[in-house]
Scaffold this motif. Structure first.
Motif, short mmCIF file in Angstrom:
data_model
loop_
_atom_site.label_atom_id
_atom_site.label_comp_id
_atom_site.label_asym_id
_atom_site.label_seq_id
_atom_site.Cartn_x
_atom_site.Cartn_y
_atom_site.Cartn_z
N GLU A 98 0.85 -1.19 0.00
CA GLU A 98 0.00 0.00 0.00
C GLU A 98 0.89 1.24 0.00
O GLU A 98 1.73 1.41 0.88
CB GLU A 98 -0.91 0.03 1.23
CG GLU A 98 -1.85 1.20 1.22
CD GLU A 98 -2.81 1.24 2.42
OE1 GLU A 98 -3.49 2.26 2.56
OE2 GLU A 98 -2.85 0.27 3.20
N ALA A 99 0.70 2.09 -1.00
CA ALA A 99 1.45 3.34 -1.09
C ALA A 99 0.70 4.43 -0.35
O ALA A 99 -0.53 4.53 -0.45
CB ALA A 99 1.65 3.74 -2.55
N HIS A 100 1.43 5.24 0.40
CA HIS A 100 0.84 6.35 1.16
C HIS A 100 1.26 7.70 0.59
O HIS A 100 0.94 8.74 1.16
CB HIS A 100 1.24 6.23 2.63
CG HIS A 100 0.82 4.92 3.24
ND1 HIS A 100 -0.47 4.67 3.65
CD2 HIS A 100 1.51 3.78 3.43
CE1 HIS A 100 -0.56 3.42 4.10
NE2 HIS A 100 0.63 2.87 3.98
N VAL A 101 1.99 7.65 -0.53
CA VAL A 101 2.46 8.86 -1.22
C VAL A 101 2.30 8.65 -2.72
O VAL A 101 2.08 7.54 -3.18
CB VAL A 101 3.94 9.17 -0.89
CG1 VAL A 101 4.12 9.58 0.55
CG2 VAL A 101 4.84 7.98 -1.25
N GLN A 102 2.44 9.75 -3.45
CA GLN A 102 2.45 9.67 -4.91
C GLN A 102 3.48 10.65 -5.45
O GLN A 102 3.95 11.52 -4.72
CB GLN A 102 1.06 9.97 -5.48
CG GLN A 102 0.52 11.33 -5.12
CD GLN A 102 -0.92 11.51 -5.56
OE1 GLN A 102 -1.55 10.60 -6.06
NE2 GLN A 102 -1.44 12.70 -5.38
N ALA A 103 3.82 10.50 -6.73
CA ALA A 103 4.80 11.38 -7.35
C ALA A 103 4.40 12.83 -7.15
O ALA A 103 3.23 13.19 -7.29
CB ALA A 103 4.94 11.06 -8.83
N GLY A 104 5.38 13.65 -6.77
CA GLY A 104 5.15 15.07 -6.53
C GLY A 104 4.96 15.43 -5.07
O GLY A 104 5.09 16.59 -4.70
N ASP A 105 4.66 14.44 -4.23
CA ASP A 105 4.49 14.71 -2.80
C ASP A 105 5.82 15.10 -2.17
O ASP A 105 6.87 14.54 -2.50
CB ASP A 105 3.96 13.48 -2.05
CG ASP A 105 2.51 13.18 -2.32
OD1 ASP A 105 1.84 13.98 -3.02
OD2 ASP A 105 2.02 12.13 -1.84
N ARG A 106 5.78 16.06 -1.27
CA ARG A 106 6.95 16.45 -0.47
C ARG A 106 6.89 15.66 0.83
O ARG A 106 5.82 15.53 1.43
CB ARG A 106 6.94 17.94 -0.18
CG ARG A 106 6.98 18.76 -1.46
CD ARG A 106 8.13 19.74 -1.40
NE ARG A 106 8.24 20.46 -2.65
CZ ARG A 106 9.23 20.27 -3.53
NH1 ARG A 106 10.15 19.40 -3.29
NH2 ARG A 106 9.28 20.95 -4.64
N VAL A 107 8.04 15.15 1.25
CA VAL A 107 8.10 14.35 2.47
C VAL A 107 9.24 14.80 3.36
O VAL A 107 10.19 15.43 2.89
CB VAL A 107 8.26 12.84 2.15
CG1 VAL A 107 7.03 12.29 1.44
CG2 VAL A 107 9.52 12.57 1.34
N LYS A 108 9.13 14.49 4.61
CA LYS A 108 10.17 14.72 5.61
C LYS A 108 10.73 13.36 6.01
O LYS A 108 10.02 12.35 5.99
CB LYS A 108 9.60 15.41 6.86
CG LYS A 108 9.03 16.78 6.60
CD LYS A 108 10.10 17.79 6.69
CE LYS A 108 9.54 19.21 6.61
NZ LYS A 108 10.54 20.15 6.22
N ALA A 109 11.99 13.33 6.39
CA ALA A 109 12.59 12.09 6.88
C ALA A 109 11.71 11.50 7.97
O ALA A 109 11.29 12.21 8.88
CB ALA A 109 14.00 12.34 7.40
#
Length: 164
Positions: A98-109
């Motif tokens: 299960e993916a919780h992100v998609q291309a273009g999302d900004r994430v923090k460590a």
């Protein structure tokens, strides 16, 4: 800032934290030559003890594979990282992932990227060993890696990369 322009650019160093909890091992221990022979790039691998993948750095998601078995991200400084969950997991066609992100999302460590059924991967894939690869090696001047230790996701540093 004038001194930086006169005397050269500031050294860029990226620190990657473990994206999974488990044993951190040398990339050459991965039972797949594409990874062990560093055909895609250098890095480390983790033998996961749970099915949660988190971001190893602050950055942007550049790709989530349709089968959700791998994710690529770019750090703020431009380092490109591939996290490939298990070996031959593409053949699972997304089952158990299960993916919780998609291309273009900004994430923090430490942000959750993908969750997966570890027992299902053990049953259906060649291996659960998960390579974490720097795919733009031309960006790297020096790479320090931590290996042969147990690591907690989001907490232990697995690689320090000095950029060119």
């Amino acid at each position: 800032m004038i001194f930086g322009k006169l005397f050269g650019k500031k050294e860029k160093t990226e620190t990657l934290v473990a994206p999974l909890t488990g044993k951190i091992v040398s990339i050459d221990q991965v039972p797949d030559p594409v990874f062990s022979q560093k055909m895609m790039g250098d890095g480390v691998a983790i033998e996961p003890s749970e099915g949660v993948v988190v971001a190893p750095v602050d950055g942007e998601i550049i790709q989530v594979f349709p089968t959700k078995h791998a994710v690529g991200l770019r750090s703020k400084a431009g380092l490109e990282i591939l996290i490939h969950i298990g070996l031959e997991t593409v053949n699972m066609n997304g089952e158990g992932f299960e993916a919780h992100v998609q291309a273009g999302d900004r994430v923090k460590a430490g942000d959750r990227l993908i969750t997966f059924d570890l027992e299902l991967v053990k049953e259906k894939a060649k291996s659960t060993m998960t390579p974490i690869i720097i795919t733009n090696g031309d960006f790297v001047d020096h790479l320090e890696k931590v290996e042969n230790v147990m690591g907690q996701k989001g907490e232990i540093t697995i690689m320090t990369v000095k950029a060119k």
